[in-house]
Every structure is written in C-alpha cells, then in structure tokens.
Design a protein around this motif. Sequence first.
Motif, PDB file in Angstrom:
ATOM      1  N   GLU A 239       0.828  -1.217   0.000  1.00 45.63           N
ATOM      2  CA  GLU A 239       0.000   0.000   0.000  1.00 45.63           C
ATOM      3  C   GLU A 239       0.862   1.267   0.000  1.00 45.63           C
ATOM      4  O   GLU A 239       0.440   2.309  -0.484  1.00 45.63           O
ATOM      5  N   TYR A 240       2.066   1.187   0.574  1.00 44.08           N
ATOM      6  CA  TYR A 240       2.917   2.375   0.686  1.00 44.08           C
ATOM      7  C   TYR A 240       3.608   2.721  -0.636  1.00 44.08           C
ATOM      8  O   TYR A 240       4.205   3.777  -0.763  1.00 44.08           O
ATOM      9  N   LEU A 241       3.563   1.783  -1.588  1.00 38.53           N
ATOM     10  CA  LEU A 241       4.200   2.072  -2.884  1.00 38.53           C
ATOM     11  C   LEU A 241       3.150   2.249  -3.977  1.00 38.53           C
ATOM     12  O   LEU A 241       3.468   2.269  -5.153  1.00 38.53           O
ATOM     13  N   GLN A 242       1.895   2.373  -3.536  1.00 37.98           N
ATOM     14  CA  GLN A 242       0.835   2.493  -4.535  1.00 37.98           C
ATOM     15  C   GLN A 242       0.692   3.911  -5.087  1.00 37.98           C
ATOM     16  O   GLN A 242       1.563   4.755  -4.907  1.00 37.98           O
ATOM     17  N   GLU A 243      -0.402   4.162  -5.688  1.00 36.70           N
ATOM     18  CA  GLU A 243      -0.627   5.387  -6.468  1.00 36.70           C
ATOM     19  C   GLU A 243      -0.262   6.678  -5.714  1.00 36.70           C
ATOM     20  O   GLU A 243      -0.211   6.709  -4.494  1.00 36.70           O
ATOM     21  N   GLY A 244       0.030   7.703  -6.476  1.00 28.91           N
ATOM     22  CA  GLY A 244       0.281   8.996  -5.855  1.00 28.91           C
ATOM     23  C   GLY A 244       1.736   9.273  -5.515  1.00 28.91           C
ATOM     24  O   GLY A 244       2.057  10.367  -5.088  1.00 28.91           O
ATOM     25  N   LEU A 245       2.609   8.291  -5.690  1.00 30.15           N
ATOM     26  CA  LEU A 245       4.025   8.529  -5.384  1.00 30.15           C
ATOM     27  C   LEU A 245       4.694   9.295  -6.517  1.00 30.15           C
ATOM     28  O   LEU A 245       4.580   8.929  -7.683  1.00 30.15           O
ATOM     29  N   GLU A 246       5.418  10.330  -6.164  1.00 34.04           N
ATOM     30  CA  GLU A 246       6.267  11.035  -7.126  1.00 34.04           C
ATOM     31  C   GLU A 246       7.323  10.040  -7.637  1.00 34.04           C
ATOM     32  O   GLU A 246       7.860   9.248  -6.862  1.00 34.04           O
ATOM     33  N   ALA A 247       7.604  10.109  -8.946  1.00 35.55           N
ATOM     34  CA  ALA A 247       8.507   9.103  -9.539  1.00 35.55           C
ATOM     35  C   ALA A 247       9.852   9.042  -8.819  1.00 35.55           C
ATOM     36  O   ALA A 247      10.364   7.953  -8.530  1.00 35.55           O
ATOM     37  N   GLY A 248      10.410  10.199  -8.510  1.00 39.87           N
ATOM     38  CA  GLY A 248      11.726  10.239  -7.860  1.00 39.87           C
ATOM     39  C   GLY A 248      11.694   9.669  -6.454  1.00 39.87           C
ATOM     40  O   GLY A 248      12.695   9.145  -5.960  1.00 39.87           O
ATOM     41  N   VAL A 249      10.545   9.788  -5.786  1.00 40.23           N
ATOM     42  CA  VAL A 249      10.405   9.220  -4.438  1.00 40.23           C
ATOM     43  C   VAL A 249      10.394   7.700  -4.539  1.00 40.23           C
ATOM     44  O   VAL A 249      11.096   7.003  -3.805  1.00 40.23           O
ATOM     45  N   ARG A 250       9.624   7.177  -5.495  1.00 38.19           N
ATOM     46  CA  ARG A 250       9.571   5.725  -5.691  1.00 38.19           C
ATOM     47  C   ARG A 250      10.969   5.174  -6.001  1.00 38.19           C
ATOM     48  O   ARG A 250      11.409   4.194  -5.409  1.00 38.19           O
ATOM     49  N   GLU A 251      11.668   5.862  -6.911  1.00 38.05           N
ATOM     50  CA  GLU A 251      13.021   5.428  -7.281  1.00 38.05           C
ATOM     51  C   GLU A 251      13.942   5.370  -6.071  1.00 38.05           C
ATOM     52  O   GLU A 251      14.679   4.399  -5.885  1.00 38.05           O
ATOM     53  N   ALA A 252      13.885   6.408  -5.254  1.00 37.45           N
ATOM     54  CA  ALA A 252      14.767   6.468  -4.076  1.00 37.45           C
ATOM     55  C   ALA A 252      14.449   5.325  -3.115  1.00 37.45           C
ATOM     56  O   ALA A 252      15.357   4.718  -2.536  1.00 37.45           O
ATOM     57  N   VAL A 253      13.161   5.012  -2.958  1.00 37.82           N
ATOM     58  CA  VAL A 253      12.782   3.931  -2.037  1.00 37.82           C
ATOM     59  C   VAL A 253      13.221   2.579  -2.601  1.00 37.82           C
ATOM     60  O   VAL A 253      13.759   1.736  -1.880  1.00 37.82           O
ATOM     61  N   LEU A 254      13.032   2.383  -3.902  1.00 39.05           N
ATOM     62  CA  LEU A 254      13.458   1.110  -4.511  1.00 39.05           C
ATOM     63  C   LEU A 254      14.973   0.940  -4.385  1.00 39.05           C
ATOM     64  O   LEU A 254      15.469  -0.161  -4.125  1.00 39.05           O
ATOM     65  N   LYS A 255      15.686   2.051  -4.531  1.00 40.26           N
ATOM     66  CA  LYS A 255      17.141   2.001  -4.378  1.00 40.26           C
ATOM     67  C   LYS A 255      17.519   1.647  -2.935  1.00 40.26           C
ATOM     68  O   LYS A 255      18.447   0.872  -2.691  1.00 40.26           O
ATOM     69  N   ALA A 256      16.784   2.218  -1.993  1.00 43.49           N
ATOM     70  CA  ALA A 256      17.051   1.916  -0.574  1.00 43.49           C
ATOM     71  C   ALA A 256      16.818   0.431  -0.290  1.00 43.49           C
ATOM     72  O   ALA A 256      17.584  -0.208   0.444  1.00 43.49           O
ATOM     73  N   THR A 377       6.872  10.323   2.812  1.00 40.56           N
ATOM     74  CA  THR A 377       5.832  11.135   2.176  1.00 40.56           C
ATOM     75  C   THR A 377       5.705  10.686   0.723  1.00 40.56           C
ATOM     76  O   THR A 377       6.644  10.097   0.174  1.00 40.56           O
ATOM     77  N   THR A 378       4.577  10.995   0.116  1.00 44.87           N
ATOM     78  CA  THR A 378       4.399  10.587  -1.276  1.00 44.87           C
ATOM     79  C   THR A 378       5.147  11.515  -2.233  1.00 44.87           C
ATOM     80  O   THR A 378       5.489  11.122  -3.343  1.00 44.87           O
ATOM     81  N   LYS A 379       5.368  12.749  -1.769  1.00 40.03           N
ATOM     82  CA  LYS A 379       6.018  13.739  -2.633  1.00 40.03           C
ATOM     83  C   LYS A 379       7.082  14.489  -1.845  1.00 40.03           C
ATOM     84  O   LYS A 379       7.078  14.443  -0.612  1.00 40.03           O
ATOM     85  N   THR A 380       7.951  15.203  -2.558  1.00 42.25           N
ATOM     86  CA  THR A 380       8.938  16.049  -1.886  1.00 42.25           C
ATOM     87  C   THR A 380       8.279  17.388  -1.527  1.00 42.25           C
ATOM     88  O   THR A 380       7.103  17.615  -1.829  1.00 42.25           O
ATOM     89  N   ALA A 381       9.045  18.270  -0.903  1.00 42.80           N
ATOM     90  CA  ALA A 381       8.529  19.558  -0.402  1.00 42.80           C
ATOM     91  C   ALA A 381       7.769  20.328  -1.487  1.00 42.80           C
ATOM     92  O   ALA A 381       8.224  20.421  -2.630  1.00 42.80           O
ATOM     93  N   PHE A 382       6.626  20.881  -1.120  1.00 40.16           N
ATOM     94  CA  PHE A 382       5.813  21.644  -2.087  1.00 40.16           C
ATOM     95  C   PHE A 382       6.068  23.145  -1.940  1.00 40.16           C
ATOM     96  O   PHE A 382       6.770  23.584  -1.026  1.00 40.16           O
ATOM     97  N   ASN A 383       5.497  23.911  -2.868  1.00 38.40           N
ATOM     98  CA  ASN A 383       5.737  25.356  -2.870  1.00 38.40           C
ATOM     99  C   ASN A 383       5.059  26.055  -1.700  1.00 38.40           C
ATOM    100  O   ASN A 383       3.950  25.674  -1.302  1.00 38.40           O
ATOM    101  N   ILE A 384       5.705  27.084  -1.181  1.00 38.19           N
ATOM    102  CA  ILE A 384       5.070  27.933  -0.180  1.00 38.19           C
ATOM    103  C   ILE A 384       3.817  28.536  -0.818  1.00 38.19           C
ATOM    104  O   ILE A 384       3.860  29.009  -1.955  1.00 38.19           O
ATOM    105  N   GLY A 385       2.704  28.463  -0.119  1.00 36.47           N
ATOM    106  CA  GLY A 385       1.435  28.974  -0.650  1.00 36.47           C
ATOM    107  C   GLY A 385       0.714  27.985  -1.542  1.00 36.47           C
ATOM    108  O   GLY A 385      -0.429  28.216  -1.938  1.00 36.47           O
ATOM    109  N   GLY A 386       1.361  26.859  -1.846  1.00 35.61           N
ATOM    110  CA  GLY A 386       0.807  25.923  -2.828  1.00 35.61           C
ATOM    111  C   GLY A 386      -0.358  25.079  -2.328  1.00 35.61           C
ATOM    112  O   GLY A 386      -1.194  24.644  -3.120  1.00 35.61           O
ATOM    113  N   GLN A 387      -0.418  24.818  -1.019  1.00 35.01           N
ATOM    114  CA  GLN A 387      -1.413  23.863  -0.536  1.00 35.01           C
ATOM    115  C   GLN A 387      -2.210  24.379   0.654  1.00 35.01           C
ATOM    116  O   GLN A 387      -3.212  23.776   1.033  1.00 35.01           O
ATOM    117  N   VAL A 388      -1.760  25.493   1.200  1.00 29.85           N
ATOM    118  CA  VAL A 388      -2.315  25.931   2.486  1.00 29.85           C
ATOM    119  C   VAL A 388      -3.813  26.269   2.395  1.00 29.85           C
ATOM    120  O   VAL A 388      -4.520  26.204   3.382  1.00 29.85           O
TER     121      VAL A 388
END
Length: 446
Positions: A239-256, A377-388
């Motif tokens: 479930e932790y590797l399912q949808e919504g993961l940023e590609a680079g995050v998935r890659e880093a986890v698979l590498k780990a 997290t599913t994604k890396t840091a987002f923009n200031i003002g982007g989600q608040v």
Amino acid sequence: MKAVYARIAETEDKIGSFITLTEEEALEKAREMDAAGINPSNILSGLPIGIKDNIVTKGTLTTAASKMLEDFIPVYDATVMEKVTDAGMISVGKLNMDEFAMGGSTETSAYKITRNPWNLAKVPGGSSGGSASAVAAGQVPMTLGTDTGGSIRQPAAFTGIVGMKPTYGRVSRFGLIAFASSLDQIGPLTRTVKDNALVLNTISGYDEKDSMSYNEATPDFTEGIEAGVKGMKIGVPKEYLQEGLEAGVREAVLKAIETFKELGAIVEEVSLPHSKYGVPAYYIIASSEASSNLQRFDGIRYGYRSPEAKTLEEVYVKSRSEGFGMEVKRRIMLGTFSLSSGFYDAHFKKAGQTRTLIRRDFEKVFEGYDLILGPTTTKTAFNIGGQVHDPVAMYLSDILTVPANLAGVPAISIPAGFSNGLPVGLQLIAKHFDEKTIYQAAYAFE
Ligand code: GLN
C-alpha cells in the motif's frame, strides 16, 4: 555557542526557523559551564539544542505559534526541558511551527513562515518546520519536535535530516501543549542517526506526571547501533508504494531496498490493508481531542483576551475568535461535530474502531518482520502557498505518517537521496518500544 548565534545571524533572515532566540541566557550558561568545566559524564553536555515552541520553557515565551499565547511565559519546564538541561545541553531558542502543531507546512504559524534551506520557495514541512529547517540550515545540530500525525518525520523528510517519533509513552508529554493527547509524542531531529539516538537516550524515561508514560527502564539506543542488518527481516507494505508517489520518491525507495538487500537484510512485500483509512480516522480522532484540549484557551486563564469584550460570553467568544487562526478553528469545529451526540457513533466511535484495525495490521506484520520500510511522504517539499488553502489536499498528504501514530509504534525518517533536487525521506517503523532496531538499520543505511 558564539558560533551558533553567528550562523543563525547569517541565515535566519532567509530561513526563519525561530520565534524566540535566547542568546543572552545561552551565552551566560556557556560561560558558567566553561568556568565550571564541562561534565564529561554526558556526551551531549555543552551542546546547543533548539526547542519547538509548543514545549513549555520556564521564563521563556512559549506561543505554540498562536496569537492566543502571544505573551505566555510558563512558570515551569516541560519534563524534556528538565532532561536536556540536566544533561548539560543549552537551549538556543524556540522554533517556529504550525499553530498548535496543526498543519504540515509551518504556514499556519501566527508569526512567520519558515523556508526550506534546500530551496527557499519550498515549505520545510510541518508542523515541526522550524525544528527541521534549523538543523538542515546548520543553525543548530539538534532540535526537539513533536509528532501527532507526522510532524517530526515529514519535515525531516522535506529537509533531508533524521527525525524520530518514538513509541507513544516513551517520552513524557508533561509540559507539551496538548494537541491530540492519545497521539502526541516529542522526539529528536538531528543530522545523523547516532546524534538522534543520543538525544532520545536523554529525553526518554518514566515520568509520573504523564499518565501514559511507560514505566520500564530505557535501553541505551546507541548500544549495538553498529551491528548491521544481516538477517534482519524488513517488510515493505504494498500500500505504501501504490498510487500517488512522485517518480523520484519511488526510485529512491526502490534504491534503498536494494541497499538493504546488499547489506544482508531480507526484504519482502507485506500488507497493511487498513492504512488507507488512516487519514479519515486520524483527522476525526485528532480534531476531537484537540477540540477538548483547546477549551482551556478561554481568554481568562492564558494569553490573549479580546480588548473589545464587555461580557463574560464575549470574553470567550471574541478572545477565541480573534486568538485562534483558521486551521485551528476548522479543527475545533470538526472535532466538536464528531463528538456531538447523534454523530458520535457514526464518526468518533467508528474512527476508534478503525484505529484498532490499523494497530492490528502492524501487529500482524511484526509477527514475522523486524521492521517496516517505505517512503515518509508521497512527494517532496511543495511550494510555499501551494497547498495551504486546500485543507483536503494537505490532510491527504499525511497518508504515510498517520498510521504509526494511530498504532503508537515508533517510526523514523532518514535521508534517502533526492528527487528533482529536493530531499526524499525513507521511513522505518518498528514494533512498540523497539526504537533500537530502527536505529540499527538506519545507521547501517546511513
Ligand atoms: N499534518 C498533521 C496535522 O495537521 C500532523 C500534525 C502533527 O503531527 N502535529 O494534524
């Protein structure tokens, strides 16, 4: 200590980690310690530490980043403050956060925003954003944060540092301004895994002033930290590797995962089938507890009182309307609604039952595995003002961190590379009170 403040002076305009700096007191204490000779029995003696502003500090302004507490000077120290002080550590100041720890970006602070040192246009995460940025920017080597649903691990992930949420009950909550009492834990944010274990050694232990405190001796978390992961069984929840993961995050986890295999660990797929219900269960439970905990801010006992209020009713209503920010009010309304008669069974009770299912998922996996591994997290840091301004998007981004709080198990975030130039966090979760295995694996990976 002078070098610490010089570094803060050089970087603070850009980063904005601190609400309050206590330079005079810190330099004075350092001078006293120099004169007395540093106590060699504690390895952390004389080191600087930053404290999240929801941890009460005797004689030092403690706001929890709320206007409600704009002039609150506590008359006592939180247990963790006593412990770091007893170890000879010196507090350099109080760190910015989301108001009352409600948020994931440090943007709900009533005082300032904090920027991510890796990219100043990005948030540092939250709610312990100041605690994370201060370490990542090299302002201070270690800080304390708090984690109710991810507030240590998510900012640690966003800023490329090490952040540990200990087992519920491991660290005393006495003197922590309560958000959700059944979930809150204080923990360390540091640059290295070993530093993290050393700070956790210092702040852990039974405290009669916290009714949920764990009454057993604390192990030395650095003992055996170099033992490696050969033969260790690590489960990766599908479930932790399912949808919504940023590609680079998935890659880093698979590498780990590959790295852990190379180091001799056995890594296999497991399942936490109820984790998808974590976010709704968490937001009902956390908001319900918050609506109760925040009743104490009534305009009478602490901090802000509306100057306009003429009647007692107005003291309550106007002080709370003016003193609390938008996100805090949203939580109070959501929590009050979930607890109200007629909705209690459908919401609060259901959330509690869901919580039990989530805890059992973990227990089942830990029957056969030493650790659970996944992204923080599913994604890396987002923009200031982007989600608040989009609370639902903000809440959903906690999907990978809230299960550990609901189950009460310990979980760490450690740096695992980069995606699009921003740090990726790797999360390691263990069974209750098994922080040692987490540190051992994290140290091997680092
Ligand atoms: N982001 C979550 C929330 O807003 C977690 C906060 C926390 O852990 N303090 O509730």
